[in-house]
Design a protein around this motif. Sequence first.
Motif, mmCIF file in Angstrom:
data_model
loop_
_atom_site.group_PDB
_atom_site.id
_atom_site.type_symbol
_atom_site.label_atom_id
_atom_site.label_comp_id
_atom_site.label_asym_id
_atom_site.label_seq_id
_atom_site.Cartn_x
_atom_site.Cartn_y
_atom_site.Cartn_z
ATOM 1 N N PRO A 1 47.821 48.348 29.372
ATOM 2 C CA PRO A 1 47.898 48.132 28.013
ATOM 3 C C PRO A 1 48.579 48.346 27.083
ATOM 4 N N ASN B 1 42.754 44.796 27.158
ATOM 5 C CA ASN B 1 44.590 44.651 26.383
ATOM 6 C C ASN B 1 45.160 44.158 27.478
ATOM 7 N N ARG B 2 46.529 44.312 27.183
ATOM 8 C CA ARG B 2 47.610 44.248 28.198
ATOM 9 C C ARG B 2 48.245 44.980 29.022
ATOM 10 N N GLN C 1 40.781 49.601 32.978
ATOM 11 C CA GLN C 1 41.348 48.933 33.785
ATOM 12 C C GLN C 1 41.308 49.940 34.948
ATOM 13 N N TYR D 1 39.284 49.157 26.059
ATOM 14 C CA TYR D 1 39.828 48.700 27.225
ATOM 15 C C TYR D 1 39.301 49.226 28.850
ATOM 16 N N GLU E 1 47.143 46.382 39.460
ATOM 17 C CA GLU E 1 46.055 46.318 38.608
ATOM 18 C C GLU E 1 45.997 45.498 37.714
ATOM 19 N N CYS F 1 43.713 44.798 34.000
ATOM 20 C CA CYS F 1 43.312 45.434 32.824
ATOM 21 C C CYS F 1 42.452 44.448 31.898
#
Length: 245
Positions: free
Chosen positions: A157, A154-155, A44, A42, A149, A151
């Motif tokens: 994450p 992903n969440r 971020q 990911y 932020e 990302c």
Amino acid sequence: MIMIHLHLIVTLVCCLTHTLSYAADEEQTFLALSFGKTTGDYIQFTPADMSPFQSSFTGCVWIKNRYDAMYRPMVFHFHPRDEIIMESNGYVNYVKGYNLDLRGKFPEKNVWFHYCMSWSAGEEQKIYINGGEVGSISASSSNLDMGGEICIGNRVPSKEQDYIFGGQLYKLNFFSGVLSSSEVRQMAEAGICSSIELKHENRKLKWEEMLTVPRYGNVMEFVPPECVPYLMAKVEKVINLFKGI
């Protein structure tokens, strides 16, 4: 021998385009991103300024799905009070407490498609696929809290397998204000390799900038095959400039 020559050409093209991408703010880049299929793949980062999107915004991106996770979050902006979530299978299209579940209306795997989300406080939240509106709901009446932020892939994450994107993204841009339906349609119809996004002065969070932020795990740059002819034409112009033609 032909394969070797083709590989060298594509490598040269990629390097030149990468250089050109950062040479000027409004220079088109043909670099897309491919995300691995684990929770560790990911991007971020903290955007420098999200204030232009507090009362209204439009986010657009080209997507190719390659993984079958339940949620497939491609973009997740999180703040202690507000969130924006864009998912590539239609399950979650969420802004500030309101979600549009559009499962069944998004293309399946291995096909590029154009996605846009527009939102305006006290008005509407809309989703467009390939230039056509596929759903809308009323939006929250209050502005967004736009700290926090972003990302991508992903969440937060998350370590849960359900939150893996695992696909490919190209030209993710956020525009201040709501783009009209005709503007969204023109962007989609112009095609994945066009530079139409550069014409919008309200493009405040740019794909070129996202290519420079930290990446985690397996997140790789590549040139979509559809765009190689356009890229080679661009490189040819650069080479001719060096030759003084």
